[in-house]
Scaffold this motif. Sequence first.
Motif, mmCIF file in Angstrom:
data_model
loop_
_atom_site.group_PDB
_atom_site.id
_atom_site.type_symbol
_atom_site.label_atom_id
_atom_site.label_comp_id
_atom_site.label_asym_id
_atom_site.label_seq_id
_atom_site.Cartn_x
_atom_site.Cartn_y
_atom_site.Cartn_z
ATOM 1 N N LEU A 27 0.858 12.060 -6.692
ATOM 2 C CA LEU A 27 0.011 12.800 -6.284
ATOM 3 C C LEU A 27 -0.255 14.070 -6.886
ATOM 4 O O LEU A 27 0.614 14.744 -7.165
ATOM 5 C CB LEU A 27 0.666 13.102 -4.863
ATOM 6 C CG LEU A 27 -0.755 13.766 -4.177
ATOM 7 C CD1 LEU A 27 -1.840 13.013 -3.675
ATOM 8 C CD2 LEU A 27 -0.112 14.416 -2.643
ATOM 9 N N GLN A 28 -1.450 14.135 -7.731
ATOM 10 C CA GLN A 28 -1.757 15.331 -8.227
ATOM 11 C C GLN A 28 -2.469 16.255 -7.537
ATOM 12 O O GLN A 28 -3.289 15.808 -7.028
ATOM 13 C CB GLN A 28 -2.672 15.109 -9.795
ATOM 14 C CG GLN A 28 -3.055 15.988 -10.379
ATOM 15 C CD GLN A 28 -1.854 16.862 -11.106
ATOM 16 O OE1 GLN A 28 -1.262 16.094 -11.863
ATOM 17 N NE2 GLN A 28 -1.978 18.081 -11.120
ATOM 18 N N ARG A 73 3.544 15.456 11.323
ATOM 19 C CA ARG A 73 3.270 14.853 10.008
ATOM 20 C C ARG A 73 1.659 14.591 10.039
ATOM 21 O O ARG A 73 1.361 13.788 10.945
ATOM 22 C CB ARG A 73 4.377 13.649 10.110
ATOM 23 C CG ARG A 73 4.257 13.212 8.686
ATOM 24 C CD ARG A 73 5.260 12.291 8.240
ATOM 25 N NE ARG A 73 6.655 12.825 8.338
ATOM 26 C CZ ARG A 73 7.970 12.102 8.030
ATOM 27 N NH1 ARG A 73 7.602 10.858 7.770
ATOM 28 N NH2 ARG A 73 8.946 13.062 8.363
ATOM 29 N N GLU A 74 1.178 14.750 8.910
ATOM 30 C CA GLU A 74 -0.232 14.485 8.658
ATOM 31 C C GLU A 74 -0.364 13.730 7.424
ATOM 32 O O GLU A 74 0.160 13.853 6.379
ATOM 33 C CB GLU A 74 -1.035 15.867 8.745
ATOM 34 C CG GLU A 74 -0.748 16.701 7.635
ATOM 35 C CD GLU A 74 -1.857 17.841 7.627
ATOM 36 O OE1 GLU A 74 -2.634 17.910 8.621
ATOM 37 O OE2 GLU A 74 -1.846 18.711 6.714
ATOM 38 N N PHE A 75 -1.545 12.632 7.377
ATOM 39 C CA PHE A 75 -1.906 12.032 6.386
ATOM 40 C C PHE A 75 -2.553 13.061 5.282
ATOM 41 O O PHE A 75 -3.245 13.750 5.675
ATOM 42 C CB PHE A 75 -3.065 11.036 6.851
ATOM 43 C CG PHE A 75 -3.734 10.417 5.696
ATOM 44 C CD1 PHE A 75 -4.955 10.700 5.542
ATOM 45 C CD2 PHE A 75 -3.086 9.462 4.952
ATOM 46 C CE1 PHE A 75 -5.650 10.002 4.411
ATOM 47 C CE2 PHE A 75 -3.480 8.832 3.938
ATOM 48 C CZ PHE A 75 -4.911 9.066 3.491
ATOM 49 N N VAL A 76 -2.211 12.554 4.149
ATOM 50 C CA VAL A 76 -2.747 13.467 2.969
ATOM 51 C C VAL A 76 -3.551 12.351 1.995
ATOM 52 O O VAL A 76 -4.749 12.769 1.861
ATOM 53 C CB VAL A 76 -1.702 13.782 2.067
ATOM 54 C CG1 VAL A 76 -2.155 14.544 0.710
ATOM 55 C CG2 VAL A 76 -0.844 14.752 3.094
ATOM 56 N N ALA A 110 0.781 -1.297 0.036
ATOM 57 C CA ALA A 110 0.017 0.016 0.248
ATOM 58 C C ALA A 110 0.924 1.326 -0.018
ATOM 59 O O ALA A 110 1.973 1.265 0.519
ATOM 60 C CB ALA A 110 -0.890 0.075 1.237
ATOM 61 N N ALA A 111 0.415 2.195 -0.475
ATOM 62 C CA ALA A 111 1.303 3.560 -0.826
ATOM 63 C C ALA A 111 0.441 4.807 -0.087
ATOM 64 O O ALA A 111 -0.979 4.876 -0.334
ATOM 65 C CB ALA A 111 1.684 3.653 -2.253
ATOM 66 N N GLY A 112 1.187 5.664 0.339
ATOM 67 C CA GLY A 112 0.695 6.773 1.188
ATOM 68 C C GLY A 112 1.490 8.116 0.822
ATOM 69 O O GLY A 112 2.557 7.904 0.514
ATOM 70 N N TRP A 113 0.735 9.384 0.875
ATOM 71 C CA TRP A 113 1.357 10.357 1.013
ATOM 72 C C TRP A 113 1.205 11.281 2.379
ATOM 73 O O TRP A 113 -0.098 11.197 2.661
ATOM 74 C CB TRP A 113 1.245 11.335 0.012
ATOM 75 C CG TRP A 113 1.562 11.086 -1.495
ATOM 76 C CD1 TRP A 113 0.980 10.354 -2.517
ATOM 77 C CD2 TRP A 113 2.662 11.399 -2.265
ATOM 78 N NE1 TRP A 113 1.870 10.107 -3.507
ATOM 79 C CE2 TRP A 113 2.864 10.775 -3.132
ATOM 80 C CE3 TRP A 113 3.823 12.174 -1.540
ATOM 81 C CZ2 TRP A 113 4.126 10.955 -4.061
ATOM 82 C CZ3 TRP A 113 4.886 12.246 -2.344
ATOM 83 C CH2 TRP A 113 5.289 11.593 -3.746
ATOM 84 N N TYR A 148 6.033 13.805 1.720
ATOM 85 C CA TYR A 148 6.697 12.396 1.850
ATOM 86 C C TYR A 148 5.786 11.008 1.490
ATOM 87 O O TYR A 148 4.612 10.853 1.877
ATOM 88 C CB TYR A 148 7.053 11.937 3.328
ATOM 89 C CG TYR A 148 7.896 12.920 3.959
ATOM 90 C CD1 TYR A 148 7.318 13.810 4.785
ATOM 91 C CD2 TYR A 148 9.273 12.634 4.053
ATOM 92 C CE1 TYR A 148 8.075 14.720 5.479
ATOM 93 C CE2 TYR A 148 10.055 13.570 4.889
ATOM 94 C CZ TYR A 148 9.564 14.868 5.271
ATOM 95 O OH TYR A 148 10.458 15.683 6.263
ATOM 96 N N CYS A 149 6.419 10.328 0.551
ATOM 97 C CA CYS A 149 5.508 9.199 0.075
ATOM 98 C C CYS A 149 6.068 7.920 1.006
ATOM 99 O O CYS A 149 7.089 8.294 1.640
ATOM 100 C CB CYS A 149 5.809 8.740 -1.278
ATOM 101 S SG CYS A 149 7.642 8.020 -1.721
#
Length: 126
Positions: free
Chosen positions: A81-82, A45-48, A33-36, A95-96
Amino acid sequence: QVQLVDSGGGLVQAGGSLRLSCAASGLTFSNYAAGWFRQAPEKEREFVAAMSKSGARTYYADSVKGRFTISRDNAKNTVSLQMNSLKPEDTAVYYCAGVSLASDFSITRSNGYDHWGQGTQVTVSS
């Protein structure tokens, strides 16, 4: 050795767009799984945004819904991430991140991730 490399940050005026990219190596990206996430000065740091391994499920912070879009290309080992309609409050280091096992809960939490990119600065001027 697992490595995530973020790129695409820069300086943009409010209302503008940027596209961030994250290139992964040393792993089978389709198994992750991938996140930004982002971190502004003196803030946590916060979730995007995040996406499941297959890309079937996406998750967004309320603050970016309708403006940001996460995508991935497992064949190329990349996640993007657009970011459209950028606002000054979007200014942060982005950050990814990647993780092999994620729940609907942990995928939006920074402590749920094993691997991180080095970060790329996004600055939105008013």
